[in-house]
Design an enzyme around this catalytic site. Structure first.
Site, PDB file in Angstrom:
ATOM      1  N   PHE A  40      53.192  26.227  45.582  1.00 21.80           N
ATOM      2  CA  PHE A  40      52.968  26.960  44.342  1.00 21.80           C
ATOM      3  C   PHE A  40      53.720  28.037  43.913  1.00 21.80           C
ATOM      4  O   PHE A  40      53.412  28.865  43.125  1.00 21.80           O
ATOM      5  CB  PHE A  40      51.463  26.850  43.892  1.00 21.80           C
ATOM      6  CG  PHE A  40      50.472  26.023  44.332  1.00 21.80           C
ATOM      7  CD1 PHE A  40      50.768  24.736  44.246  1.00 21.80           C
ATOM      8  CD2 PHE A  40      49.677  26.166  45.347  1.00 21.80           C
ATOM      9  CE1 PHE A  40      49.910  23.660  44.769  1.00 21.80           C
ATOM     10  CE2 PHE A  40      48.734  25.240  45.932  1.00 21.80           C
ATOM     11  CZ  PHE A  40      48.880  23.774  45.305  1.00 21.80           C
ATOM     12  N   GLY A  84      53.845  18.475  48.845  1.00 24.86           N
ATOM     13  CA  GLY A  84      52.969  17.605  48.618  1.00 24.86           C
ATOM     14  C   GLY A  84      53.101  17.212  47.280  1.00 24.86           C
ATOM     15  O   GLY A  84      52.311  16.145  46.866  1.00 24.86           O
ATOM     16  N   GLU A 136      56.257  21.706  37.273  1.00 26.57           N
ATOM     17  CA  GLU A 136      55.651  22.786  36.364  1.00 26.57           C
ATOM     18  C   GLU A 136      55.417  22.516  34.951  1.00 26.57           C
ATOM     19  O   GLU A 136      54.722  23.343  34.263  1.00 26.57           O
ATOM     20  CB  GLU A 136      56.514  23.985  36.776  1.00 26.57           C
ATOM     21  CG  GLU A 136      56.383  24.494  38.092  1.00 26.57           C
ATOM     22  CD  GLU A 136      57.262  25.243  38.616  1.00 26.57           C
ATOM     23  OE1 GLU A 136      57.345  26.403  38.626  1.00 26.57           O
ATOM     24  OE2 GLU A 136      58.639  24.903  38.876  1.00 26.57           O
TER      25      GLU A 136
END
Ligand code: MOS
Length: 709
Positions: free
Chosen positions: A234, A461, A672
């Site tokens: 992230f 991921g 995003e």
């Protein structure tokens, strides 16, 4: 390919992961390791005056204690924020006695076991001369730094606002957030002679490698950074951690491999975070809703020594029609750690402000908020006047509105209720720029019909392994299962940082280029290749291509296009009339991002982003104690993120879009995109339900209490 959307392919690494066979950084076994534990400051500002290590040295199994008195020799790696390096912060840990923020690394203990390291760390006594930190945006003693290079000025905003038939002017704030990936930060350093292998969860193995080479004053080729699987990142694992070189230096000193993992609580302060912002938005519009003037100014919190800002106005100014535009960014230097990227770093906070403000303008105009956005859609970048490579924002609104049932929207406040529930509907635009970076790749095809792809890219991921195998499948026609993909290793051909949603567009372009060269050399057609027959006719058992791909749309004044992906998000909130508890029973997002490689993994990205957006709107905050600068909720029981019970109906619509300009693969970044705008859509729905405009995240019960007087 139908609708420019690739097939739904399950993750090729899915089985490895669910069976526990995928090795994450802390899982690698090294011979006879020592264990390290970080020690972090318990004051928010001041100086270390003494360290008493007698009790710590007496702990059985204790091997070494590093503090600023005996820190290993480490050179600066260059600060990422200044675009000159790879490091998360502009200074190295243990450099001196000064404490710049609460939870800064002030020591590292190495011992024969993890427990001994922790015990010794707990026994280490630091004496501080403590000062009161200025730890928040408005604290006394923060220093402001305006960043002139981030400012945009077009037309005359003062005249524009003066002449506007309607204007709004409001201030919005967003909370500090912490990444909290499921996988904790971990680092293992293993020297074999002069050669160092580092196992670390990383979004950028090449950056870690070059930064570490500077840290340790070593030839880059002596360092291997290995990160085949990452358990969530992230943005938090994108730049080089300050402790990586400490661990490597300790391993060199002590002549044993050293393993470190960072506790959840330490992870809140030793790495980066999403800084809190305060933003001022002013909009002027004509009677018909056309926006003429747009002002957007942000304040972003940072550490004392570093200057790092995300600056979302670069994207907010590209969204809607306006001929007078002014932006600015001010960094607020406070006694906190240096912030960094966190999913859609600039857009997430700045679109909370923009998309809330657009909703406020719609109310002011008495106009439907979808219609207002459509009215202000543009086909050219309003700042530079260049066209978009493609822009399907209006189509996203159309498909999203239909799926959500927006035509039934009744705009009056509190007009939609059911029993004790106040129902609110809100809408917002999502967008994310298409970033690309130079990327190399190697593709090998052999005569038993198997292919191998090698690139120092990363799968956080997200599905990168699978998508790269599909890229080869698309070119050669061989089954996805026959493609082996090697990622996350600095020895592989240099890939991009897995940040800014660059990976798929860049890496698939590079892989495609390598495959095309192989097809050309073999005189074969795309998608129709019999590897055995063709390679045998050339008398070869395998064929290999190494390529270096460069994007042609990279920034700079010569840039001819604006490249963005777009979306529209629709949210329903239900608020209990009495308890004011806010729930999001329904969210629909429609997104267009050029060619989609894999419908299934793309949908997962979109769902994940919207869930994160709901968290941003209602739950996530790293609570700063203003007295100490500590995060009061530095754990995952009190740092709230959405869980299954928080998410009910959630739908992602993949709007077909063809973009033949953005890159050869026609791909825009999607990782995003869908988090952007969600928080504003929630806030706008809360307003619709209650008539209370909350101009901050997260929105909490206490922000929407009814007037009991
Ligand atoms: Mo993402 S915050 O660009 O790693």
């Amino acid at each position: 390919m139908a609708a420019n959307i690739g097939s739904s392919q399950s993750r090729i690494d899915g089985r490895l992961k669910v069976t526990g066979d995928a090795r994450y950084a802390a899982d690698f076994v090294v011979p006879n390791p020592l264990y390290a534990h970080l020690v972090t400051s318990s004051i928010g500002k001041g100086r270390i005056t003494a360290v008493d290590d007698a009790a710590a040295r007496a702990v059985p199994g204790m091997r070494e204690i590093y503090t600023h008195f005996n820190h290993p020799a480490i050179q600066p790696a260059g600060f990422f924020g200044a675009r000159e390096g790879a490091a998360q912060q502009g200074w190295r840990p243990l450099a001196g006695p000064d404490v710049k923020f609460y939870g800064e690394i002030v020591g590292m203990v190495v011992a024969e076991s993890l427990l001994a390291a922790r015990e010794a760390a707990a026994a280490l006594k630091f004496t501080y001369q403590s000062e009161t930190p200025a730890a928040t945006l408005d604290a006394e003693g923060v220093e402001l730094e305006e960043l002139p290079d981030k400012a945009i000025s077009v037309g005359d905003v003062e005249a524009g606002l003066r002449e506007a038939a309607h204007r709004i002017s409001h201030t919005y704030t967003t909370a500090p957030n912490t990444h909290n990936a499921m996988e904790l930060f971990a680092t293992t350093a293993h020297w074999e002679g002069e050669d160092l292998t580092v196992y670390v969860p990383s979004q950028w193995v090449k950056g870690f490698q070059s930064g570490l080479a500077k840290n340790l004053d070593l030839d880059e080729n002596r360092i291997r950074v290995f990160s085949p699987y990452v358990g969530g990142a992230f943005g938090g694992k994108g730049s080089l951690f300050s402790w990586t070189a400490l661990v490597a230096a300790a391993a060199r000193d002590l002549k044993r491999p050293v393993k470190l993992y960072v506790t959840r609580e330490q992870g809140f302060t030793v790495a980066s975070f999403r800084a809190e912002t305060r933003q001022e938005v002013k909009i002027g519009a004509q009677k018909d809703g056309l926006i003429t003037t747009f002002v957007h100014k942000g304040h972003e919190l940072c550490s004392r020594p570093d200057t790092y800002a995300v600056n979302g106005t670069k994207s907010t100014t590209r969204m809607y029609h306006a001929k007078n535009i002014q932006t600015g960014v001010t960094v607020v230097h406070a006694d906190r750690q240096t912030p960094g990227f966190m999913r859609a770093p600039p857009e997430t906070p700045y679109f909370f402000a923009l998309e809330s403000a657009i909703d406020e303008l719609a109310r002011e105009l008495n106009m439907d908020p979808v219609q207002l956005r459509v009215r202000n859609d543009v086909d050219h970048d309003p700042v530079r006047g260049v066209p978009f490579t493609s822009r399907s924002l209006v189509e996203c609104f159309k498909q999203g509105a239909e799926a959500f049932g927006w035509p039934k929207y009744q705009p009056e406040i509190g007009s939609m209720t059911e029993g004790d529930e106040l129902i609110g509907w809100g809408v917002a635009t999502a967008t994310y720029p298409t970033h690309m970076s130079p990327c190399a790749a190697r593709v090998v095809l052999d005569n038993i019909g198997e292919a191998r792809v090698q690139v120092a890219s990363h799968d956080l991921g997200t599905g990168a392994y699978t998508v790269f195998a599909q890229a080869v499948h698309n070119k050669f026609g061989i089954p996805v299962e026959k493609v082996r993909v090697d990622l996350g290793d600095s020895r592989l051909p240099p890939g991009t940082i897995a940040g800014g949603s660059t990976t798929t567009a860049s890496t698939v372009s590079a892989i495609g280029m390598a495959c095309d060269r192989i097809l050309k050399r073999l005189g074969a057609q795309e998608g129709k290749l019999d590897p055995q027959a063709v390679l045998e006719s050339f008398g070869q058992s395998s064929i290999e291509e190494y390529v270096e791909w460069e994007p042609s749309l990279e920034g700079g004044p010569g840039e001819k296009w604006a490249a963005y992906a777009f979306g529209a998000e629709f949210v329903e909130v239900r608020i209990n009339r009495f308890t004011r508890e806010i729930r999001v029973p329904r969210i629909v997002g429609a997104f267009a991002a050029g060619h989609i490689m894999n419908e299934k993994t793309a949908r997962s990205q979109y769902l994940g982003g919207m869930i994160w957006g709901i968290g941003h709107a209602l739950l996530e905050i790293s609570e700063v104690d203003p007295r100490t600068g500590a995060y009061a909720n530095a754990n995952i029981s009190e740092y709230l993120i959405p869980v299954n019970a928080d998410i009910q109906q959630i739908e992602a619509i993949l709007v077909p879009e063809v973009d033949d300009k953005v890159n050869p693969a026609g791909i825009k970044g999607i990782g995003e995109l869908s988090i952007v705008g969600t928080a504003a859509a929630v806030a706008n729905a809360v307003y619709h339900a209650t008539g209370i405009r909350v101009r901050k995240t997260p929105i909490r019960i206490e922000d929407i209490l009814p007037d009991y007087s």
